[in-house]
Design a protein around this motif. Structure first.
Motif, PDB file in Angstrom:
ATOM      1  N   ARG A   1      -3.959   1.283  -4.317  1.00 25.31           N
ATOM      2  CA  ARG A   1      -3.761   0.883  -2.916  1.00 25.31           C
ATOM      3  C   ARG A   1      -3.203   2.050  -2.107  1.00 25.31           C
ATOM      4  O   ARG A   1      -3.597   2.266  -0.947  1.00 25.31           O
TER       5      ARG A   1
ATOM      6  N   TRP B   1      -5.496  -4.853  -7.176  1.00 26.63           N
ATOM      7  CA  TRP B   1      -5.384  -3.468  -7.625  1.00 26.63           C
ATOM      8  C   TRP B   1      -3.972  -3.115  -8.063  1.00 26.63           C
ATOM      9  O   TRP B   1      -2.988  -3.719  -7.597  1.00 26.63           O
TER      10      TRP B   1
ATOM     11  N   ALA C   1      -8.361  -5.572  -2.853  1.00 25.36           N
ATOM     12  CA  ALA C   1      -7.184  -4.746  -3.130  1.00 25.36           C
ATOM     13  C   ALA C   1      -5.978  -5.539  -3.607  1.00 25.36           C
ATOM     14  O   ALA C   1      -5.054  -4.963  -4.189  1.00 25.36           O
TER      15      ALA C   1
ATOM     16  N   PHE D   1       0.815  -1.209   0.000  1.00 25.28           N
ATOM     17  CA  PHE D   1       0.000   0.000   0.000  1.00 25.28           C
ATOM     18  C   PHE D   1       0.855   1.268   0.000  1.00 25.28           C
ATOM     19  O   PHE D   1       0.344   2.355   0.261  1.00 25.28           O
TER      20      PHE D   1
ATOM     21  N   TRP E   1      -7.115  -5.787   1.453  1.00 25.08           N
ATOM     22  CA  TRP E   1      -6.324  -6.709   0.641  1.00 25.08           C
ATOM     23  C   TRP E   1      -7.105  -7.994   0.362  1.00 25.08           C
ATOM     24  O   TRP E   1      -7.130  -8.488  -0.764  1.00 25.08           O
TER      25      TRP E   1
END
Length: 234
Positions: free
Chosen positions: A162, A157, A154, A75, A150
């Motif tokens: 993120r 992604w 995510a 992230f 997540w």
């Protein structure tokens, strides 16, 4: 004598028939005899609804967990300056959620030194004082924990999305309950009752905006909370 008895009998029958006719109401061709019907049943009240419940209904159910394990580094850097205002996201959130804020000198009113937090998660009022080392009790919480994000979408992604979620103010809240809440979701943890409606609404809004899925347990918890909120809204 037989004729007299017959005549008397016929006269008695005629008299009785006349009396019975007077007792029975007659109806014209336009009138119908009254009929009985049960009182109408009042319509059942509709289920409580709200914009947040409507959004929740649009969010898909969580599927199998991703095969790749969660890693916070996926992230991006912690508290990046994603809006390019010269301050990192953590200090932006401290400025947003604290009152009576003072800044560390020579930081261009960026680094928050002190302030007062009316913590919506706990209902307490606490003083924030910046410390350079050690445990900081006042922290910035992700409403939807990054590990949960997540697991519910995510992982697929791109990195920039993120990073955006990790620093999105709509998914952030300054609180002293960050360590208690940790990676819990609505089925495992809720703030104090006075903030449960707002917390649940924000959780649903973020999940919907980022197209994250929601587990069956969290859907049930959010539905219960938001339904009670809708029923108590004037």
């Amino acid at each position: 004598m037989k004729l007299s008895r017959t005549t008397g009998t016929l006269a008695g029958i005629a008299t009785a028939a006349l009396a019975l006719a007077l007792l029975i109401p007659t109806f014209s061709n336009q009138e119908q005899p009254p009929s009985w019907s049960p009182a109408p049943t009042p319509p059942a009240s509709s289920a409580a609804s709200s914009p947040a419940l409507d959004l929740l209904a649009q969010i898909p159910d969580a599927g199998p967990a991703p095969t790749q394990p969660y890693d916070r580094d996926e992230f991006g850097p912690r508290w990046a300056d994603v809006d390019r205002n010269g301050c990192d996201t953590r200090n932006d959130m401290l400025q947003r959620d604290l009152v009576d804020v003072t800044f560390k000198p020579n930081t261009r009113d960026c680094v928050v030194q002190r302030g007062t937090l009316h913590d919506p998660y706990t209902g307490e009022t606490v003083t924030f004082t910046r410390i350079s080392e050690g445990y900081q009790p006042t922290q910035v919480d992700h409403l939807i924990p990054l590990s949960v994000a997540w697991a519910t979408g995510a992982a697929e992604w791109p990195t920039d999305k993120r990073l955006q979620l990790a620093n999105d103010p709509s998914n952030l809240q300054v609180t002293t309950a960050n360590q208690v809440k940790n990676d819990s979701t609505p089925s495992q943890w809720m703030p104090v009752a006075s903030y449960a409606c707002e917390y649940s609404t924000r959780y649903v809004q973020v999940a919907h905006a980022y197209e994250l899925a929601i587990s069956a347990a969290d859907r049930a918890a959010l539905t219960d909370t938001l339904s009670r909120c809708a029923n108590t809204t004037p």
